[in-house]
Design an enzyme around this catalytic site. Structure first.
Site, PDB file in Angstrom:
ATOM      1  N   LYS A 171     -46.842 -10.074  85.043  1.00 23.96           N
ATOM      2  CA  LYS A 171     -46.373  -8.696  85.157  1.00 23.96           C
ATOM      3  C   LYS A 171     -47.473  -7.763  84.690  1.00 23.96           C
ATOM      4  O   LYS A 171     -48.002  -7.901  83.590  1.00 23.96           O
ATOM      5  CB  LYS A 171     -45.122  -8.485  84.309  1.00 23.96           C
ATOM      6  CG  LYS A 171     -44.425  -7.191  84.692  1.00 23.96           C
ATOM      7  CD  LYS A 171     -43.752  -6.512  83.541  1.00 23.96           C
ATOM      8  CE  LYS A 171     -44.737  -5.702  82.744  1.00 23.96           C
ATOM      9  NZ  LYS A 171     -44.144  -4.554  82.040  1.00 23.96           N
ATOM     10  N   ARG A 195     -36.282 -12.422  73.501  1.00 27.11           N
ATOM     11  CA  ARG A 195     -36.850 -12.853  72.227  1.00 27.11           C
ATOM     12  C   ARG A 195     -36.314 -14.235  71.847  1.00 27.11           C
ATOM     13  O   ARG A 195     -35.125 -14.504  72.050  1.00 27.11           O
ATOM     14  CB  ARG A 195     -36.476 -11.863  71.098  1.00 27.11           C
ATOM     15  CG  ARG A 195     -37.114 -10.484  71.215  1.00 27.11           C
ATOM     16  CD  ARG A 195     -38.620 -10.537  70.986  1.00 27.11           C
ATOM     17  NE  ARG A 195     -39.262  -9.235  71.044  1.00 27.11           N
ATOM     18  CZ  ARG A 195     -39.757  -8.676  72.161  1.00 27.11           C
ATOM     19  NH1 ARG A 195     -39.672  -9.300  73.314  1.00 27.11           N
ATOM     20  NH2 ARG A 195     -40.370  -7.510  72.094  1.00 27.11           N
ATOM     21  N   ASN A 216     -41.070  12.729  98.072  1.00 27.87           N
ATOM     22  CA  ASN A 216     -42.329  12.800  98.814  1.00 27.87           C
ATOM     23  C   ASN A 216     -43.482  12.171  98.025  1.00 27.87           C
ATOM     24  O   ASN A 216     -44.264  11.377  98.555  1.00 27.87           O
ATOM     25  CB  ASN A 216     -42.622  14.280  99.128  1.00 27.87           C
ATOM     26  CG  ASN A 216     -43.919  14.450  99.885  1.00 27.87           C
ATOM     27  OD1 ASN A 216     -44.111  13.867 100.942  1.00 27.87           O
ATOM     28  ND2 ASN A 216     -44.841  15.219  99.314  1.00 27.87           N
ATOM     29  N   THR A 217     -43.571  12.503  96.743  1.00 27.33           N
ATOM     30  CA  THR A 217     -44.669  11.985  95.912  1.00 27.33           C
ATOM     31  C   THR A 217     -44.551  10.474  95.729  1.00 27.33           C
ATOM     32  O   THR A 217     -45.548   9.746  95.819  1.00 27.33           O
ATOM     33  CB  THR A 217     -44.641  12.691  94.528  1.00 27.33           C
ATOM     34  OG1 THR A 217     -44.669  14.086  94.766  1.00 27.33           O
ATOM     35  CG2 THR A 217     -45.799  12.293  93.656  1.00 27.33           C
ATOM     36  N   THR A 226     -35.020  -1.113  78.011  1.00 28.77           N
ATOM     37  CA  THR A 226     -34.450  -1.944  76.936  1.00 28.77           C
ATOM     38  C   THR A 226     -34.795  -1.397  75.542  1.00 28.77           C
ATOM     39  O   THR A 226     -34.291  -1.874  74.538  1.00 28.77           O
ATOM     40  CB  THR A 226     -34.944  -3.397  77.057  1.00 28.77           C
ATOM     41  OG1 THR A 226     -36.325  -3.380  77.414  1.00 28.77           O
ATOM     42  CG2 THR A 226     -34.185  -4.140  78.108  1.00 28.77           C
ATOM     43  N   LYS A 258     -43.065   1.553  87.514  1.00 28.58           N
ATOM     44  CA  LYS A 258     -41.874   2.399  87.286  1.00 28.58           C
ATOM     45  C   LYS A 258     -42.060   3.797  87.879  1.00 28.58           C
ATOM     46  O   LYS A 258     -41.999   4.814  87.180  1.00 28.58           O
ATOM     47  CB  LYS A 258     -41.581   2.507  85.788  1.00 28.58           C
ATOM     48  CG  LYS A 258     -41.296   1.182  85.103  1.00 28.58           C
ATOM     49  CD  LYS A 258     -40.796   1.396  83.676  1.00 28.58           C
ATOM     50  CE  LYS A 258     -40.484   0.109  82.961  1.00 28.58           C
ATOM     51  NZ  LYS A 258     -41.644  -0.708  82.601  1.00 28.58           N
ATOM     52  N   LEU A 259     -42.245   3.840  89.191  1.00 29.86           N
ATOM     53  CA  LEU A 259     -42.463   5.136  89.853  1.00 29.86           C
ATOM     54  C   LEU A 259     -41.228   6.028  89.697  1.00 29.86           C
ATOM     55  O   LEU A 259     -40.092   5.563  89.812  1.00 29.86           O
ATOM     56  CB  LEU A 259     -42.765   4.924  91.339  1.00 29.86           C
ATOM     57  CG  LEU A 259     -43.950   4.008  91.664  1.00 29.86           C
ATOM     58  CD1 LEU A 259     -44.138   3.905  93.175  1.00 29.86           C
ATOM     59  CD2 LEU A 259     -45.230   4.488  91.009  1.00 29.86           C
ATOM     60  N   HIS A 260     -41.476   7.295  89.446  1.00 33.15           N
ATOM     61  CA  HIS A 260     -40.376   8.242  89.223  1.00 33.15           C
ATOM     62  C   HIS A 260     -40.893   9.655  89.436  1.00 33.15           C
ATOM     63  O   HIS A 260     -41.612  10.205  88.597  1.00 33.15           O
ATOM     64  CB  HIS A 260     -39.854   8.077  87.783  1.00 33.15           C
ATOM     65  CG  HIS A 260     -38.606   8.863  87.505  1.00 33.15           C
ATOM     66  ND1 HIS A 260     -38.086   9.002  86.237  1.00 33.15           N
ATOM     67  CD2 HIS A 260     -37.772   9.537  88.314  1.00 33.15           C
ATOM     68  CE1 HIS A 260     -36.990   9.722  86.291  1.00 33.15           C
ATOM     69  NE2 HIS A 260     -36.781  10.063  87.550  1.00 33.15           N
ATOM     70  N   ASP A 261     -40.542  10.257  90.579  1.00 31.20           N
ATOM     71  CA  ASP A 261     -40.984  11.625  90.873  1.00 31.20           C
ATOM     72  C   ASP A 261     -40.148  12.105  92.065  1.00 31.20           C
ATOM     73  O   ASP A 261     -39.198  11.417  92.460  1.00 31.20           O
ATOM     74  CB  ASP A 261     -42.498  11.622  91.204  1.00 31.20           C
ATOM     75  CG  ASP A 261     -43.161  12.944  90.843  1.00 31.20           C
ATOM     76  OD1 ASP A 261     -42.553  14.005  91.121  1.00 31.20           O
ATOM     77  OD2 ASP A 261     -44.278  12.950  90.299  1.00 31.20           O
ATOM     78  N   ILE A 262     -40.509  13.215  92.661  1.00 30.47           N
ATOM     79  CA  ILE A 262     -39.753  13.652  93.836  1.00 30.47           C
ATOM     80  C   ILE A 262     -40.030  12.665  94.991  1.00 30.47           C
ATOM     81  O   ILE A 262     -41.074  12.002  95.001  1.00 30.47           O
ATOM     82  CB  ILE A 262     -40.110  15.107  94.253  1.00 30.47           C
ATOM     83  CG1 ILE A 262     -41.608  15.240  94.541  1.00 30.47           C
ATOM     84  CG2 ILE A 262     -39.679  16.089  93.177  1.00 30.47           C
ATOM     85  CD1 ILE A 262     -41.990  16.564  95.179  1.00 30.47           C
ATOM     86  N   ASP A 278     -45.390  -3.386  87.646  1.00 29.65           N
ATOM     87  CA  ASP A 278     -44.341  -2.613  86.969  1.00 29.65           C
ATOM     88  C   ASP A 278     -44.847  -1.205  86.665  1.00 29.65           C
ATOM     89  O   ASP A 278     -45.191  -0.878  85.538  1.00 29.65           O
ATOM     90  CB  ASP A 278     -43.953  -3.354  85.676  1.00 29.65           C
ATOM     91  CG  ASP A 278     -42.780  -2.717  84.970  1.00 29.65           C
ATOM     92  OD1 ASP A 278     -41.996  -2.001  85.633  1.00 29.65           O
ATOM     93  OD2 ASP A 278     -42.643  -2.925  83.750  1.00 29.65           O
ATOM     94  N   GLY A 325     -43.353 -10.576  77.125  1.00 27.00           N
ATOM     95  CA  GLY A 325     -44.685 -10.141  76.728  1.00 27.00           C
ATOM     96  C   GLY A 325     -45.097 -10.723  75.400  1.00 27.00           C
ATOM     97  O   GLY A 325     -45.632 -11.835  75.315  1.00 27.00           O
ATOM     98  N   ARG A 326     -44.809  -9.972  74.343  1.00 28.50           N
ATOM     99  CA  ARG A 326     -45.382 -10.284  73.034  1.00 28.50           C
ATOM    100  C   ARG A 326     -45.055 -11.666  72.487  1.00 28.50           C
ATOM    101  O   ARG A 326     -45.862 -12.227  71.746  1.00 28.50           O
ATOM    102  CB  ARG A 326     -44.998  -9.177  72.045  1.00 28.50           C
ATOM    103  CG  ARG A 326     -45.814  -7.911  72.291  1.00 28.50           C
ATOM    104  CD  ARG A 326     -45.202  -6.685  71.671  1.00 28.50           C
ATOM    105  NE  ARG A 326     -44.012  -6.264  72.398  1.00 28.50           N
ATOM    106  CZ  ARG A 326     -43.373  -5.119  72.175  1.00 28.50           C
ATOM    107  NH1 ARG A 326     -43.813  -4.293  71.246  1.00 28.50           N
ATOM    108  NH2 ARG A 326     -42.311  -4.798  72.884  1.00 28.50           N
TER     109      ARG A 326
HETATM  110  O1  C5P Z   1     -43.476  -7.602  74.654  1.00 27.46           O
HETATM  111  P1  C5P Z   1     -42.163  -7.544  75.346  1.00 27.46           P
HETATM  112  O2  C5P Z   1     -41.603  -8.915  75.681  1.00 27.46           O
HETATM  113  O3  C5P Z   1     -41.166  -6.656  74.655  1.00 27.46           O
HETATM  114  O4  C5P Z   1     -42.519  -6.880  76.758  1.00 27.46           O
HETATM  115  C1  C5P Z   1     -41.544  -6.472  77.672  1.00 27.46           C
HETATM  116  C2  C5P Z   1     -42.232  -5.942  78.900  1.00 27.46           C
HETATM  117  O5  C5P Z   1     -41.220  -5.569  79.826  1.00 27.46           O
HETATM  118  C3  C5P Z   1     -43.109  -4.725  78.673  1.00 27.46           C
HETATM  119  O6  C5P Z   1     -44.247  -4.864  79.501  1.00 27.46           O
HETATM  120  C4  C5P Z   1     -42.270  -3.540  79.145  1.00 27.46           C
HETATM  121  O7  C5P Z   1     -43.043  -2.545  79.742  1.00 27.46           O
HETATM  122  C5  C5P Z   1     -41.378  -4.203  80.201  1.00 27.46           C
HETATM  123  N1  C5P Z   1     -40.071  -3.559  80.419  1.00 27.46           N
HETATM  124  C6  C5P Z   1     -39.150  -3.353  79.413  1.00 27.46           C
HETATM  125  N2  C5P Z   1     -37.945  -2.742  79.689  1.00 27.46           N
HETATM  126  C7  C5P Z   1     -37.654  -2.346  80.932  1.00 27.46           C
HETATM  127  C8  C5P Z   1     -38.574  -2.564  81.960  1.00 27.46           C
HETATM  128  C9  C5P Z   1     -39.779  -3.188  81.672  1.00 27.46           C
HETATM  129  O8  C5P Z   1     -39.393  -3.737  78.282  1.00 27.46           O
HETATM  130  N3  C5P Z   1     -36.479  -1.816  81.209  1.00 27.46           N
END
Ligand code: C5P
Length: 229
Positions: free
Chosen positions: A34, A176, A69-70, A116, A63-67, A61, A205-206
């Site tokens: 991702k 987690r 057309n854009t 989240t 996360k596009l968000h605008d009008i 990821d 991620g982390r």
């Molecule tokens: O490190 P962690 O596991 O919290 O990473 C979660 C990933 O998921 C991040 O890259 C974050 O941008 C993405 N994400 C999120 N919540 C959302 C959509 C995407 O945490 N609703």
């Protein structure tokens, strides 16, 4: 499908070389990668092209968000990268989402419902008075009736969403292991519970990227899923 394919690692790094090195380490243990705003704002489309060399599905990821057309124009530019998945915010509305369907080719269009990192208090402060679940459901309904392929939701909502939207791909971040730090996430769940409740893909991620032994962390994630189902 092996559980490995359900795990998409969130490569939240700024530096291209660091991202490549890390991906090299874990590439055989995950189902996809991702790439989010942190990486994209530094390395742009050229950086994504480099990561495509790993031949893993790419979840872009942004996360596009605008009008409408854009967003349509930005989306069409991004289609030259042909990512496996691309995200837009569902609260951009029906017209914004519908405008993308004809351009998405093989890319799965994924709608982000409620981040989240937010909870009920955050909704209240924005003047949104319904509970988290109803809010997420409303957004997903807008997406589903506009032609999206899937949604991102917290693992707390996945069970109900799966019941109501049987065909949607449901992607859950906020994952987690039981002993992990939640960091900035509020609505989290274990990998096993998320999959058991109907999640199609886990964005993690982390738990992986900050681990002193990323591969062992991935193995723990897979074990947690196997134990749950
Ligand atoms: O490190 P962690 O596991 O919290 O990473 C979660 C990933 O998921 C991040 O890259 C974050 O941008 C993405 N994400 C999120 N919540 C959302 C959509 C995407 O945490 N609703």
């Amino acid at each position: 499908m092996s559980f490995k394919n359900k795990i998409f690692c969130a490569l939240d790094f700024s530096e291209l070389e660091q991202t490549i090195q890390f991906t090299n380490k874990i590439k055989n243990h995950i189902g996809g990668i991702k790439i989010g705003l942190e990486f994209f704002c530094k390395n742009g489309p050229a950086g994504v092209e480099r990561l495509k060399e790993f031949e893993l599905p790419i979840f872009l990821d942004l996360k596009l968000h605008d009008i409408p057309n854009t967003v349509t124009k930005a989306f069409r530019n991004l289609m030259s990268l042909s990512p496996a998945y691309l995200t837009v915010h569902l609260n951009g509305g029906k017209r914004m989402i519908e405008g993308l369907i004809e351009y998405k080719k093989k890319t799965k269009l994924i709608g982000v419902s409620m981040l989240t990192s937010l909870d009920q208090n955050d909704l209240k402060k924005s003047g949104i008075l319904c509970d988290e679940m109803s809010y997420v459901e409303k957004l997903v309904k807008i997406g589903a009736s506009s032609g999206i392929d899937g949604v991102v939701s917290s693992p707390k909502e996945v069970k109900l969403l799966r019941k109501k939207f049987k065909k949607l791909i449901i992607i859950t971040p906020g994952i987690r292991l039981p002993d992990d730090d939640k960091n900035d996430q509020k609505r989290t769940e274990t990998p096993g519970k998320a999959i058991k409740n109907g999640s199609s893909l886990l964005i993690i991620g982390r738990t992986i990227t900050k681990s002193i032994n990323p591969i062992s962390s991935i193995e723990k994630i897979i074990q947690n899923i196997e134990n749950a189902i």
